[in-house]
Design a protein around this motif. Structure first.
Motif, PDB file in Angstrom:
ATOM      1  N   HIS A   1       0.814  -1.201   0.000  1.00  9.78           N
ATOM      2  CA  HIS A   1       0.000   0.000   0.000  1.00  9.78           C
ATOM      3  C   HIS A   1       0.855   1.263   0.000  1.00  9.78           C
ATOM      4  O   HIS A   1       0.374   2.327  -0.323  1.00  9.78           O
ATOM      5  CB  HIS A   1      -0.959   0.005   1.196  1.00  9.78           C
ATOM      6  N   GLU A   2       2.129   1.146   0.346  1.00 11.16           N
ATOM      7  CA  GLU A   2       3.036   2.288   0.361  1.00 11.16           C
ATOM      8  C   GLU A   2       3.831   2.410  -0.938  1.00 11.16           C
ATOM      9  O   GLU A   2       4.433   3.440  -1.183  1.00 11.16           O
ATOM     10  CB  GLU A   2       3.999   2.173   1.534  1.00 11.16           C
ATOM     11  N   LEU A   3       3.864   1.360  -1.762  1.00  8.91           N
ATOM     12  CA  LEU A   3       4.628   1.365  -2.994  1.00  8.91           C
ATOM     13  C   LEU A   3       3.715   1.165  -4.178  1.00  8.91           C
ATOM     14  O   LEU A   3       2.850   0.297  -4.162  1.00  8.91           O
ATOM     15  CB  LEU A   3       5.668   0.241  -2.975  1.00  8.91           C
ATOM     16  N   ASP A   4       3.928   1.942  -5.198  1.00  8.61           N
ATOM     17  CA  ASP A   4       3.109   1.752  -6.389  1.00  8.61           C
ATOM     18  C   ASP A   4       3.805   0.801  -7.350  1.00  8.61           C
ATOM     19  O   ASP A   4       5.011   0.591  -7.273  1.00  8.61           O
ATOM     20  CB  ASP A   4       2.809   3.100  -7.053  1.00  8.61           C
ATOM     21  N   PRO A   5       3.061   0.204  -8.249  1.00  9.76           N
ATOM     22  CA  PRO A   5       3.638  -0.768  -9.191  1.00  9.76           C
ATOM     23  C   PRO A   5       4.757  -0.174 -10.045  1.00  9.76           C
ATOM     24  O   PRO A   5       5.690  -0.883 -10.415  1.00  9.76           O
ATOM     25  CB  PRO A   5       2.449  -1.176 -10.060  1.00  9.76           C
ATOM     26  N   THR A   6       4.697   1.114 -10.333  1.00  7.31           N
ATOM     27  CA  THR A   6       5.749   1.755 -11.120  1.00  7.31           C
ATOM     28  C   THR A   6       7.068   1.741 -10.361  1.00  7.31           C
ATOM     29  O   THR A   6       8.121   1.457 -10.936  1.00  7.31           O
ATOM     30  CB  THR A   6       5.358   3.198 -11.475  1.00  7.31           C
ATOM     31  N   ALA A   7       7.026   2.021  -9.071  1.00  4.98           N
ATOM     32  CA  ALA A   7       8.246   2.020  -8.255  1.00  4.98           C
ATOM     33  C   ALA A   7       8.846   0.618  -8.175  1.00  4.98           C
ATOM     34  O   ALA A   7      10.069   0.446  -8.247  1.00  4.98           O
ATOM     35  CB  ALA A   7       7.951   2.548  -6.862  1.00  4.98           C
ATOM     36  N   ILE A   8       7.988  -0.385  -8.049  1.00  2.00           N
ATOM     37  CA  ILE A   8       8.468  -1.768  -7.988  1.00  2.00           C
ATOM     38  C   ILE A   8       9.107  -2.159  -9.314  1.00  2.00           C
ATOM     39  O   ILE A   8      10.189  -2.748  -9.344  1.00  2.00           O
ATOM     40  CB  ILE A   8       7.322  -2.718  -7.610  1.00  2.00           C
ATOM     41  N   ALA A   9       8.454  -1.808 -10.424  1.00  2.00           N
ATOM     42  CA  ALA A   9       9.000  -2.134 -11.753  1.00  2.00           C
ATOM     43  C   ALA A   9      10.337  -1.438 -11.970  1.00  2.00           C
ATOM     44  O   ALA A   9      11.275  -2.028 -12.526  1.00  2.00           O
ATOM     45  CB  ALA A   9       8.011  -1.749 -12.846  1.00  2.00           C
ATOM     46  N   ARG A  10      10.451  -0.200 -11.526  1.00  2.00           N
ATOM     47  CA  ARG A  10      11.729   0.520 -11.649  1.00  2.00           C
ATOM     48  C   ARG A  10      12.821  -0.170 -10.854  1.00  2.00           C
ATOM     49  O   ARG A  10      13.948  -0.316 -11.323  1.00  2.00           O
ATOM     50  CB  ARG A  10      11.572   1.953 -11.138  1.00  2.00           C
ATOM     51  N   ALA A  11      12.496  -0.573  -9.644  1.00  2.00           N
ATOM     52  CA  ALA A  11      13.478  -1.267  -8.806  1.00  2.00           C
ATOM     53  C   ALA A  11      13.914  -2.576  -9.456  1.00  2.00           C
ATOM     54  O   ALA A  11      15.103  -2.913  -9.449  1.00  2.00           O
ATOM     55  CB  ALA A  11      12.889  -1.528  -7.421  1.00  2.00           C
ATOM     56  N   GLN A  12      12.965  -3.295 -10.044  1.00  2.00           N
ATOM     57  CA  GLN A  12      13.301  -4.548 -10.723  1.00  2.00           C
ATOM     58  C   GLN A  12      14.243  -4.291 -11.895  1.00  2.00           C
ATOM     59  O   GLN A  12      15.193  -5.043 -12.110  1.00  2.00           O
ATOM     60  CB  GLN A  12      12.030  -5.245 -11.206  1.00  2.00           C
ATOM     61  N   ARG A  13      13.985  -3.229 -12.656  1.00  2.00           N
ATOM     62  CA  ARG A  13      14.865  -2.916 -13.798  1.00  2.00           C
ATOM     63  C   ARG A  13      16.260  -2.513 -13.339  1.00  2.00           C
ATOM     64  O   ARG A  13      17.260  -2.892 -13.962  1.00  2.00           O
ATOM     65  CB  ARG A  13      14.241  -1.805 -14.650  1.00  2.00           C
ATOM     66  N   VAL A  14      16.356  -1.753 -12.261  1.00  2.00           N
ATOM     67  CA  VAL A  14      17.674  -1.341 -11.746  1.00  2.00           C
ATOM     68  C   VAL A  14      18.461  -2.566 -11.294  1.00  2.00           C
ATOM     69  O   VAL A  14      19.646  -2.705 -11.618  1.00  2.00           O
ATOM     70  CB  VAL A  14      17.517  -0.323 -10.595  1.00  2.00           C
ATOM     71  N   VAL A  15      17.804  -3.460 -10.575  1.00  2.00           N
ATOM     72  CA  VAL A  15      18.474  -4.683 -10.118  1.00  2.00           C
ATOM     73  C   VAL A  15      18.924  -5.504 -11.318  1.00  2.00           C
ATOM     74  O   VAL A  15      20.067  -5.979 -11.367  1.00  2.00           O
ATOM     75  CB  VAL A  15      17.545  -5.509  -9.199  1.00  2.00           C
ATOM     76  N   ALA A  16      18.049  -5.672 -12.301  1.00  2.00           N
ATOM     77  CA  ALA A  16      18.397  -6.449 -13.488  1.00  2.00           C
ATOM     78  C   ALA A  16      19.577  -5.836 -14.231  1.00  2.00           C
ATOM     79  O   ALA A  16      20.447  -6.551 -14.731  1.00  2.00           O
ATOM     80  CB  ALA A  16      17.189  -6.563 -14.411  1.00  2.00           C
ATOM     81  N   ALA A  17      19.622  -4.522 -14.305  1.00  2.00           N
ATOM     82  CA  ALA A  17      20.709  -3.852 -15.019  1.00  2.00           C
ATOM     83  C   ALA A  17      22.055  -4.056 -14.332  1.00  2.00           C
ATOM     84  O   ALA A  17      23.094  -4.060 -14.993  1.00  2.00           O
ATOM     85  CB  ALA A  17      20.408  -2.360 -15.139  1.00  2.00           C
ATOM     86  N   HIS A  18      22.047  -4.242 -13.020  1.00  2.00           N
ATOM     87  CA  HIS A  18      23.304  -4.375 -12.283  1.00  2.00           C
ATOM     88  C   HIS A  18      23.665  -5.813 -11.932  1.00  2.00           C
ATOM     89  O   HIS A  18      24.737  -6.066 -11.387  1.00  2.00           O
ATOM     90  CB  HIS A  18      23.239  -3.524 -11.012  1.00  2.00           C
ATOM     91  N   ALA A  19      22.790  -6.757 -12.235  1.00  2.00           N
ATOM     92  CA  ALA A  19      23.068  -8.160 -11.932  1.00  2.00           C
ATOM     93  C   ALA A  19      24.100  -8.708 -12.914  1.00  2.00           C
ATOM     94  O   ALA A  19      24.177  -8.277 -14.061  1.00  2.00           O
ATOM     95  CB  ALA A  19      21.776  -8.975 -12.024  1.00  2.00           C
TER      96      ALA A  19
END
Length: 59
Positions: free
Chosen positions: A12-30
């Protein structure tokens, strides 16, 4: 039992856009796909791990 909460426990504190952004950042640095999965799992933001709104018991 893990004492770490998933990011979706406070969805309820995080929107789906923020989660998707975090997933992309992690993927880019993995280093590779396994590293990416491990990092996403550790952060509790694996794609598809979020509860569906109609199945979310908190709503």
């Amino acid at each position: 039992m893990s004492d770490r909460a998933s990011v979706f426990d406070v969805a309820h504190e995080l929107d789906p856009t923020a989660i998707a952004r975090a997933q992309r950042v992690v993927a880019a640095h993995a280093h590779d796909a396994d590293d990416c999965r491990a990092l996403l799992a550790g952060l509790g933001i694996l794609p598809g791990a979020a509860p569906e709104p109609e199945n979310d018991p908190t709503r």
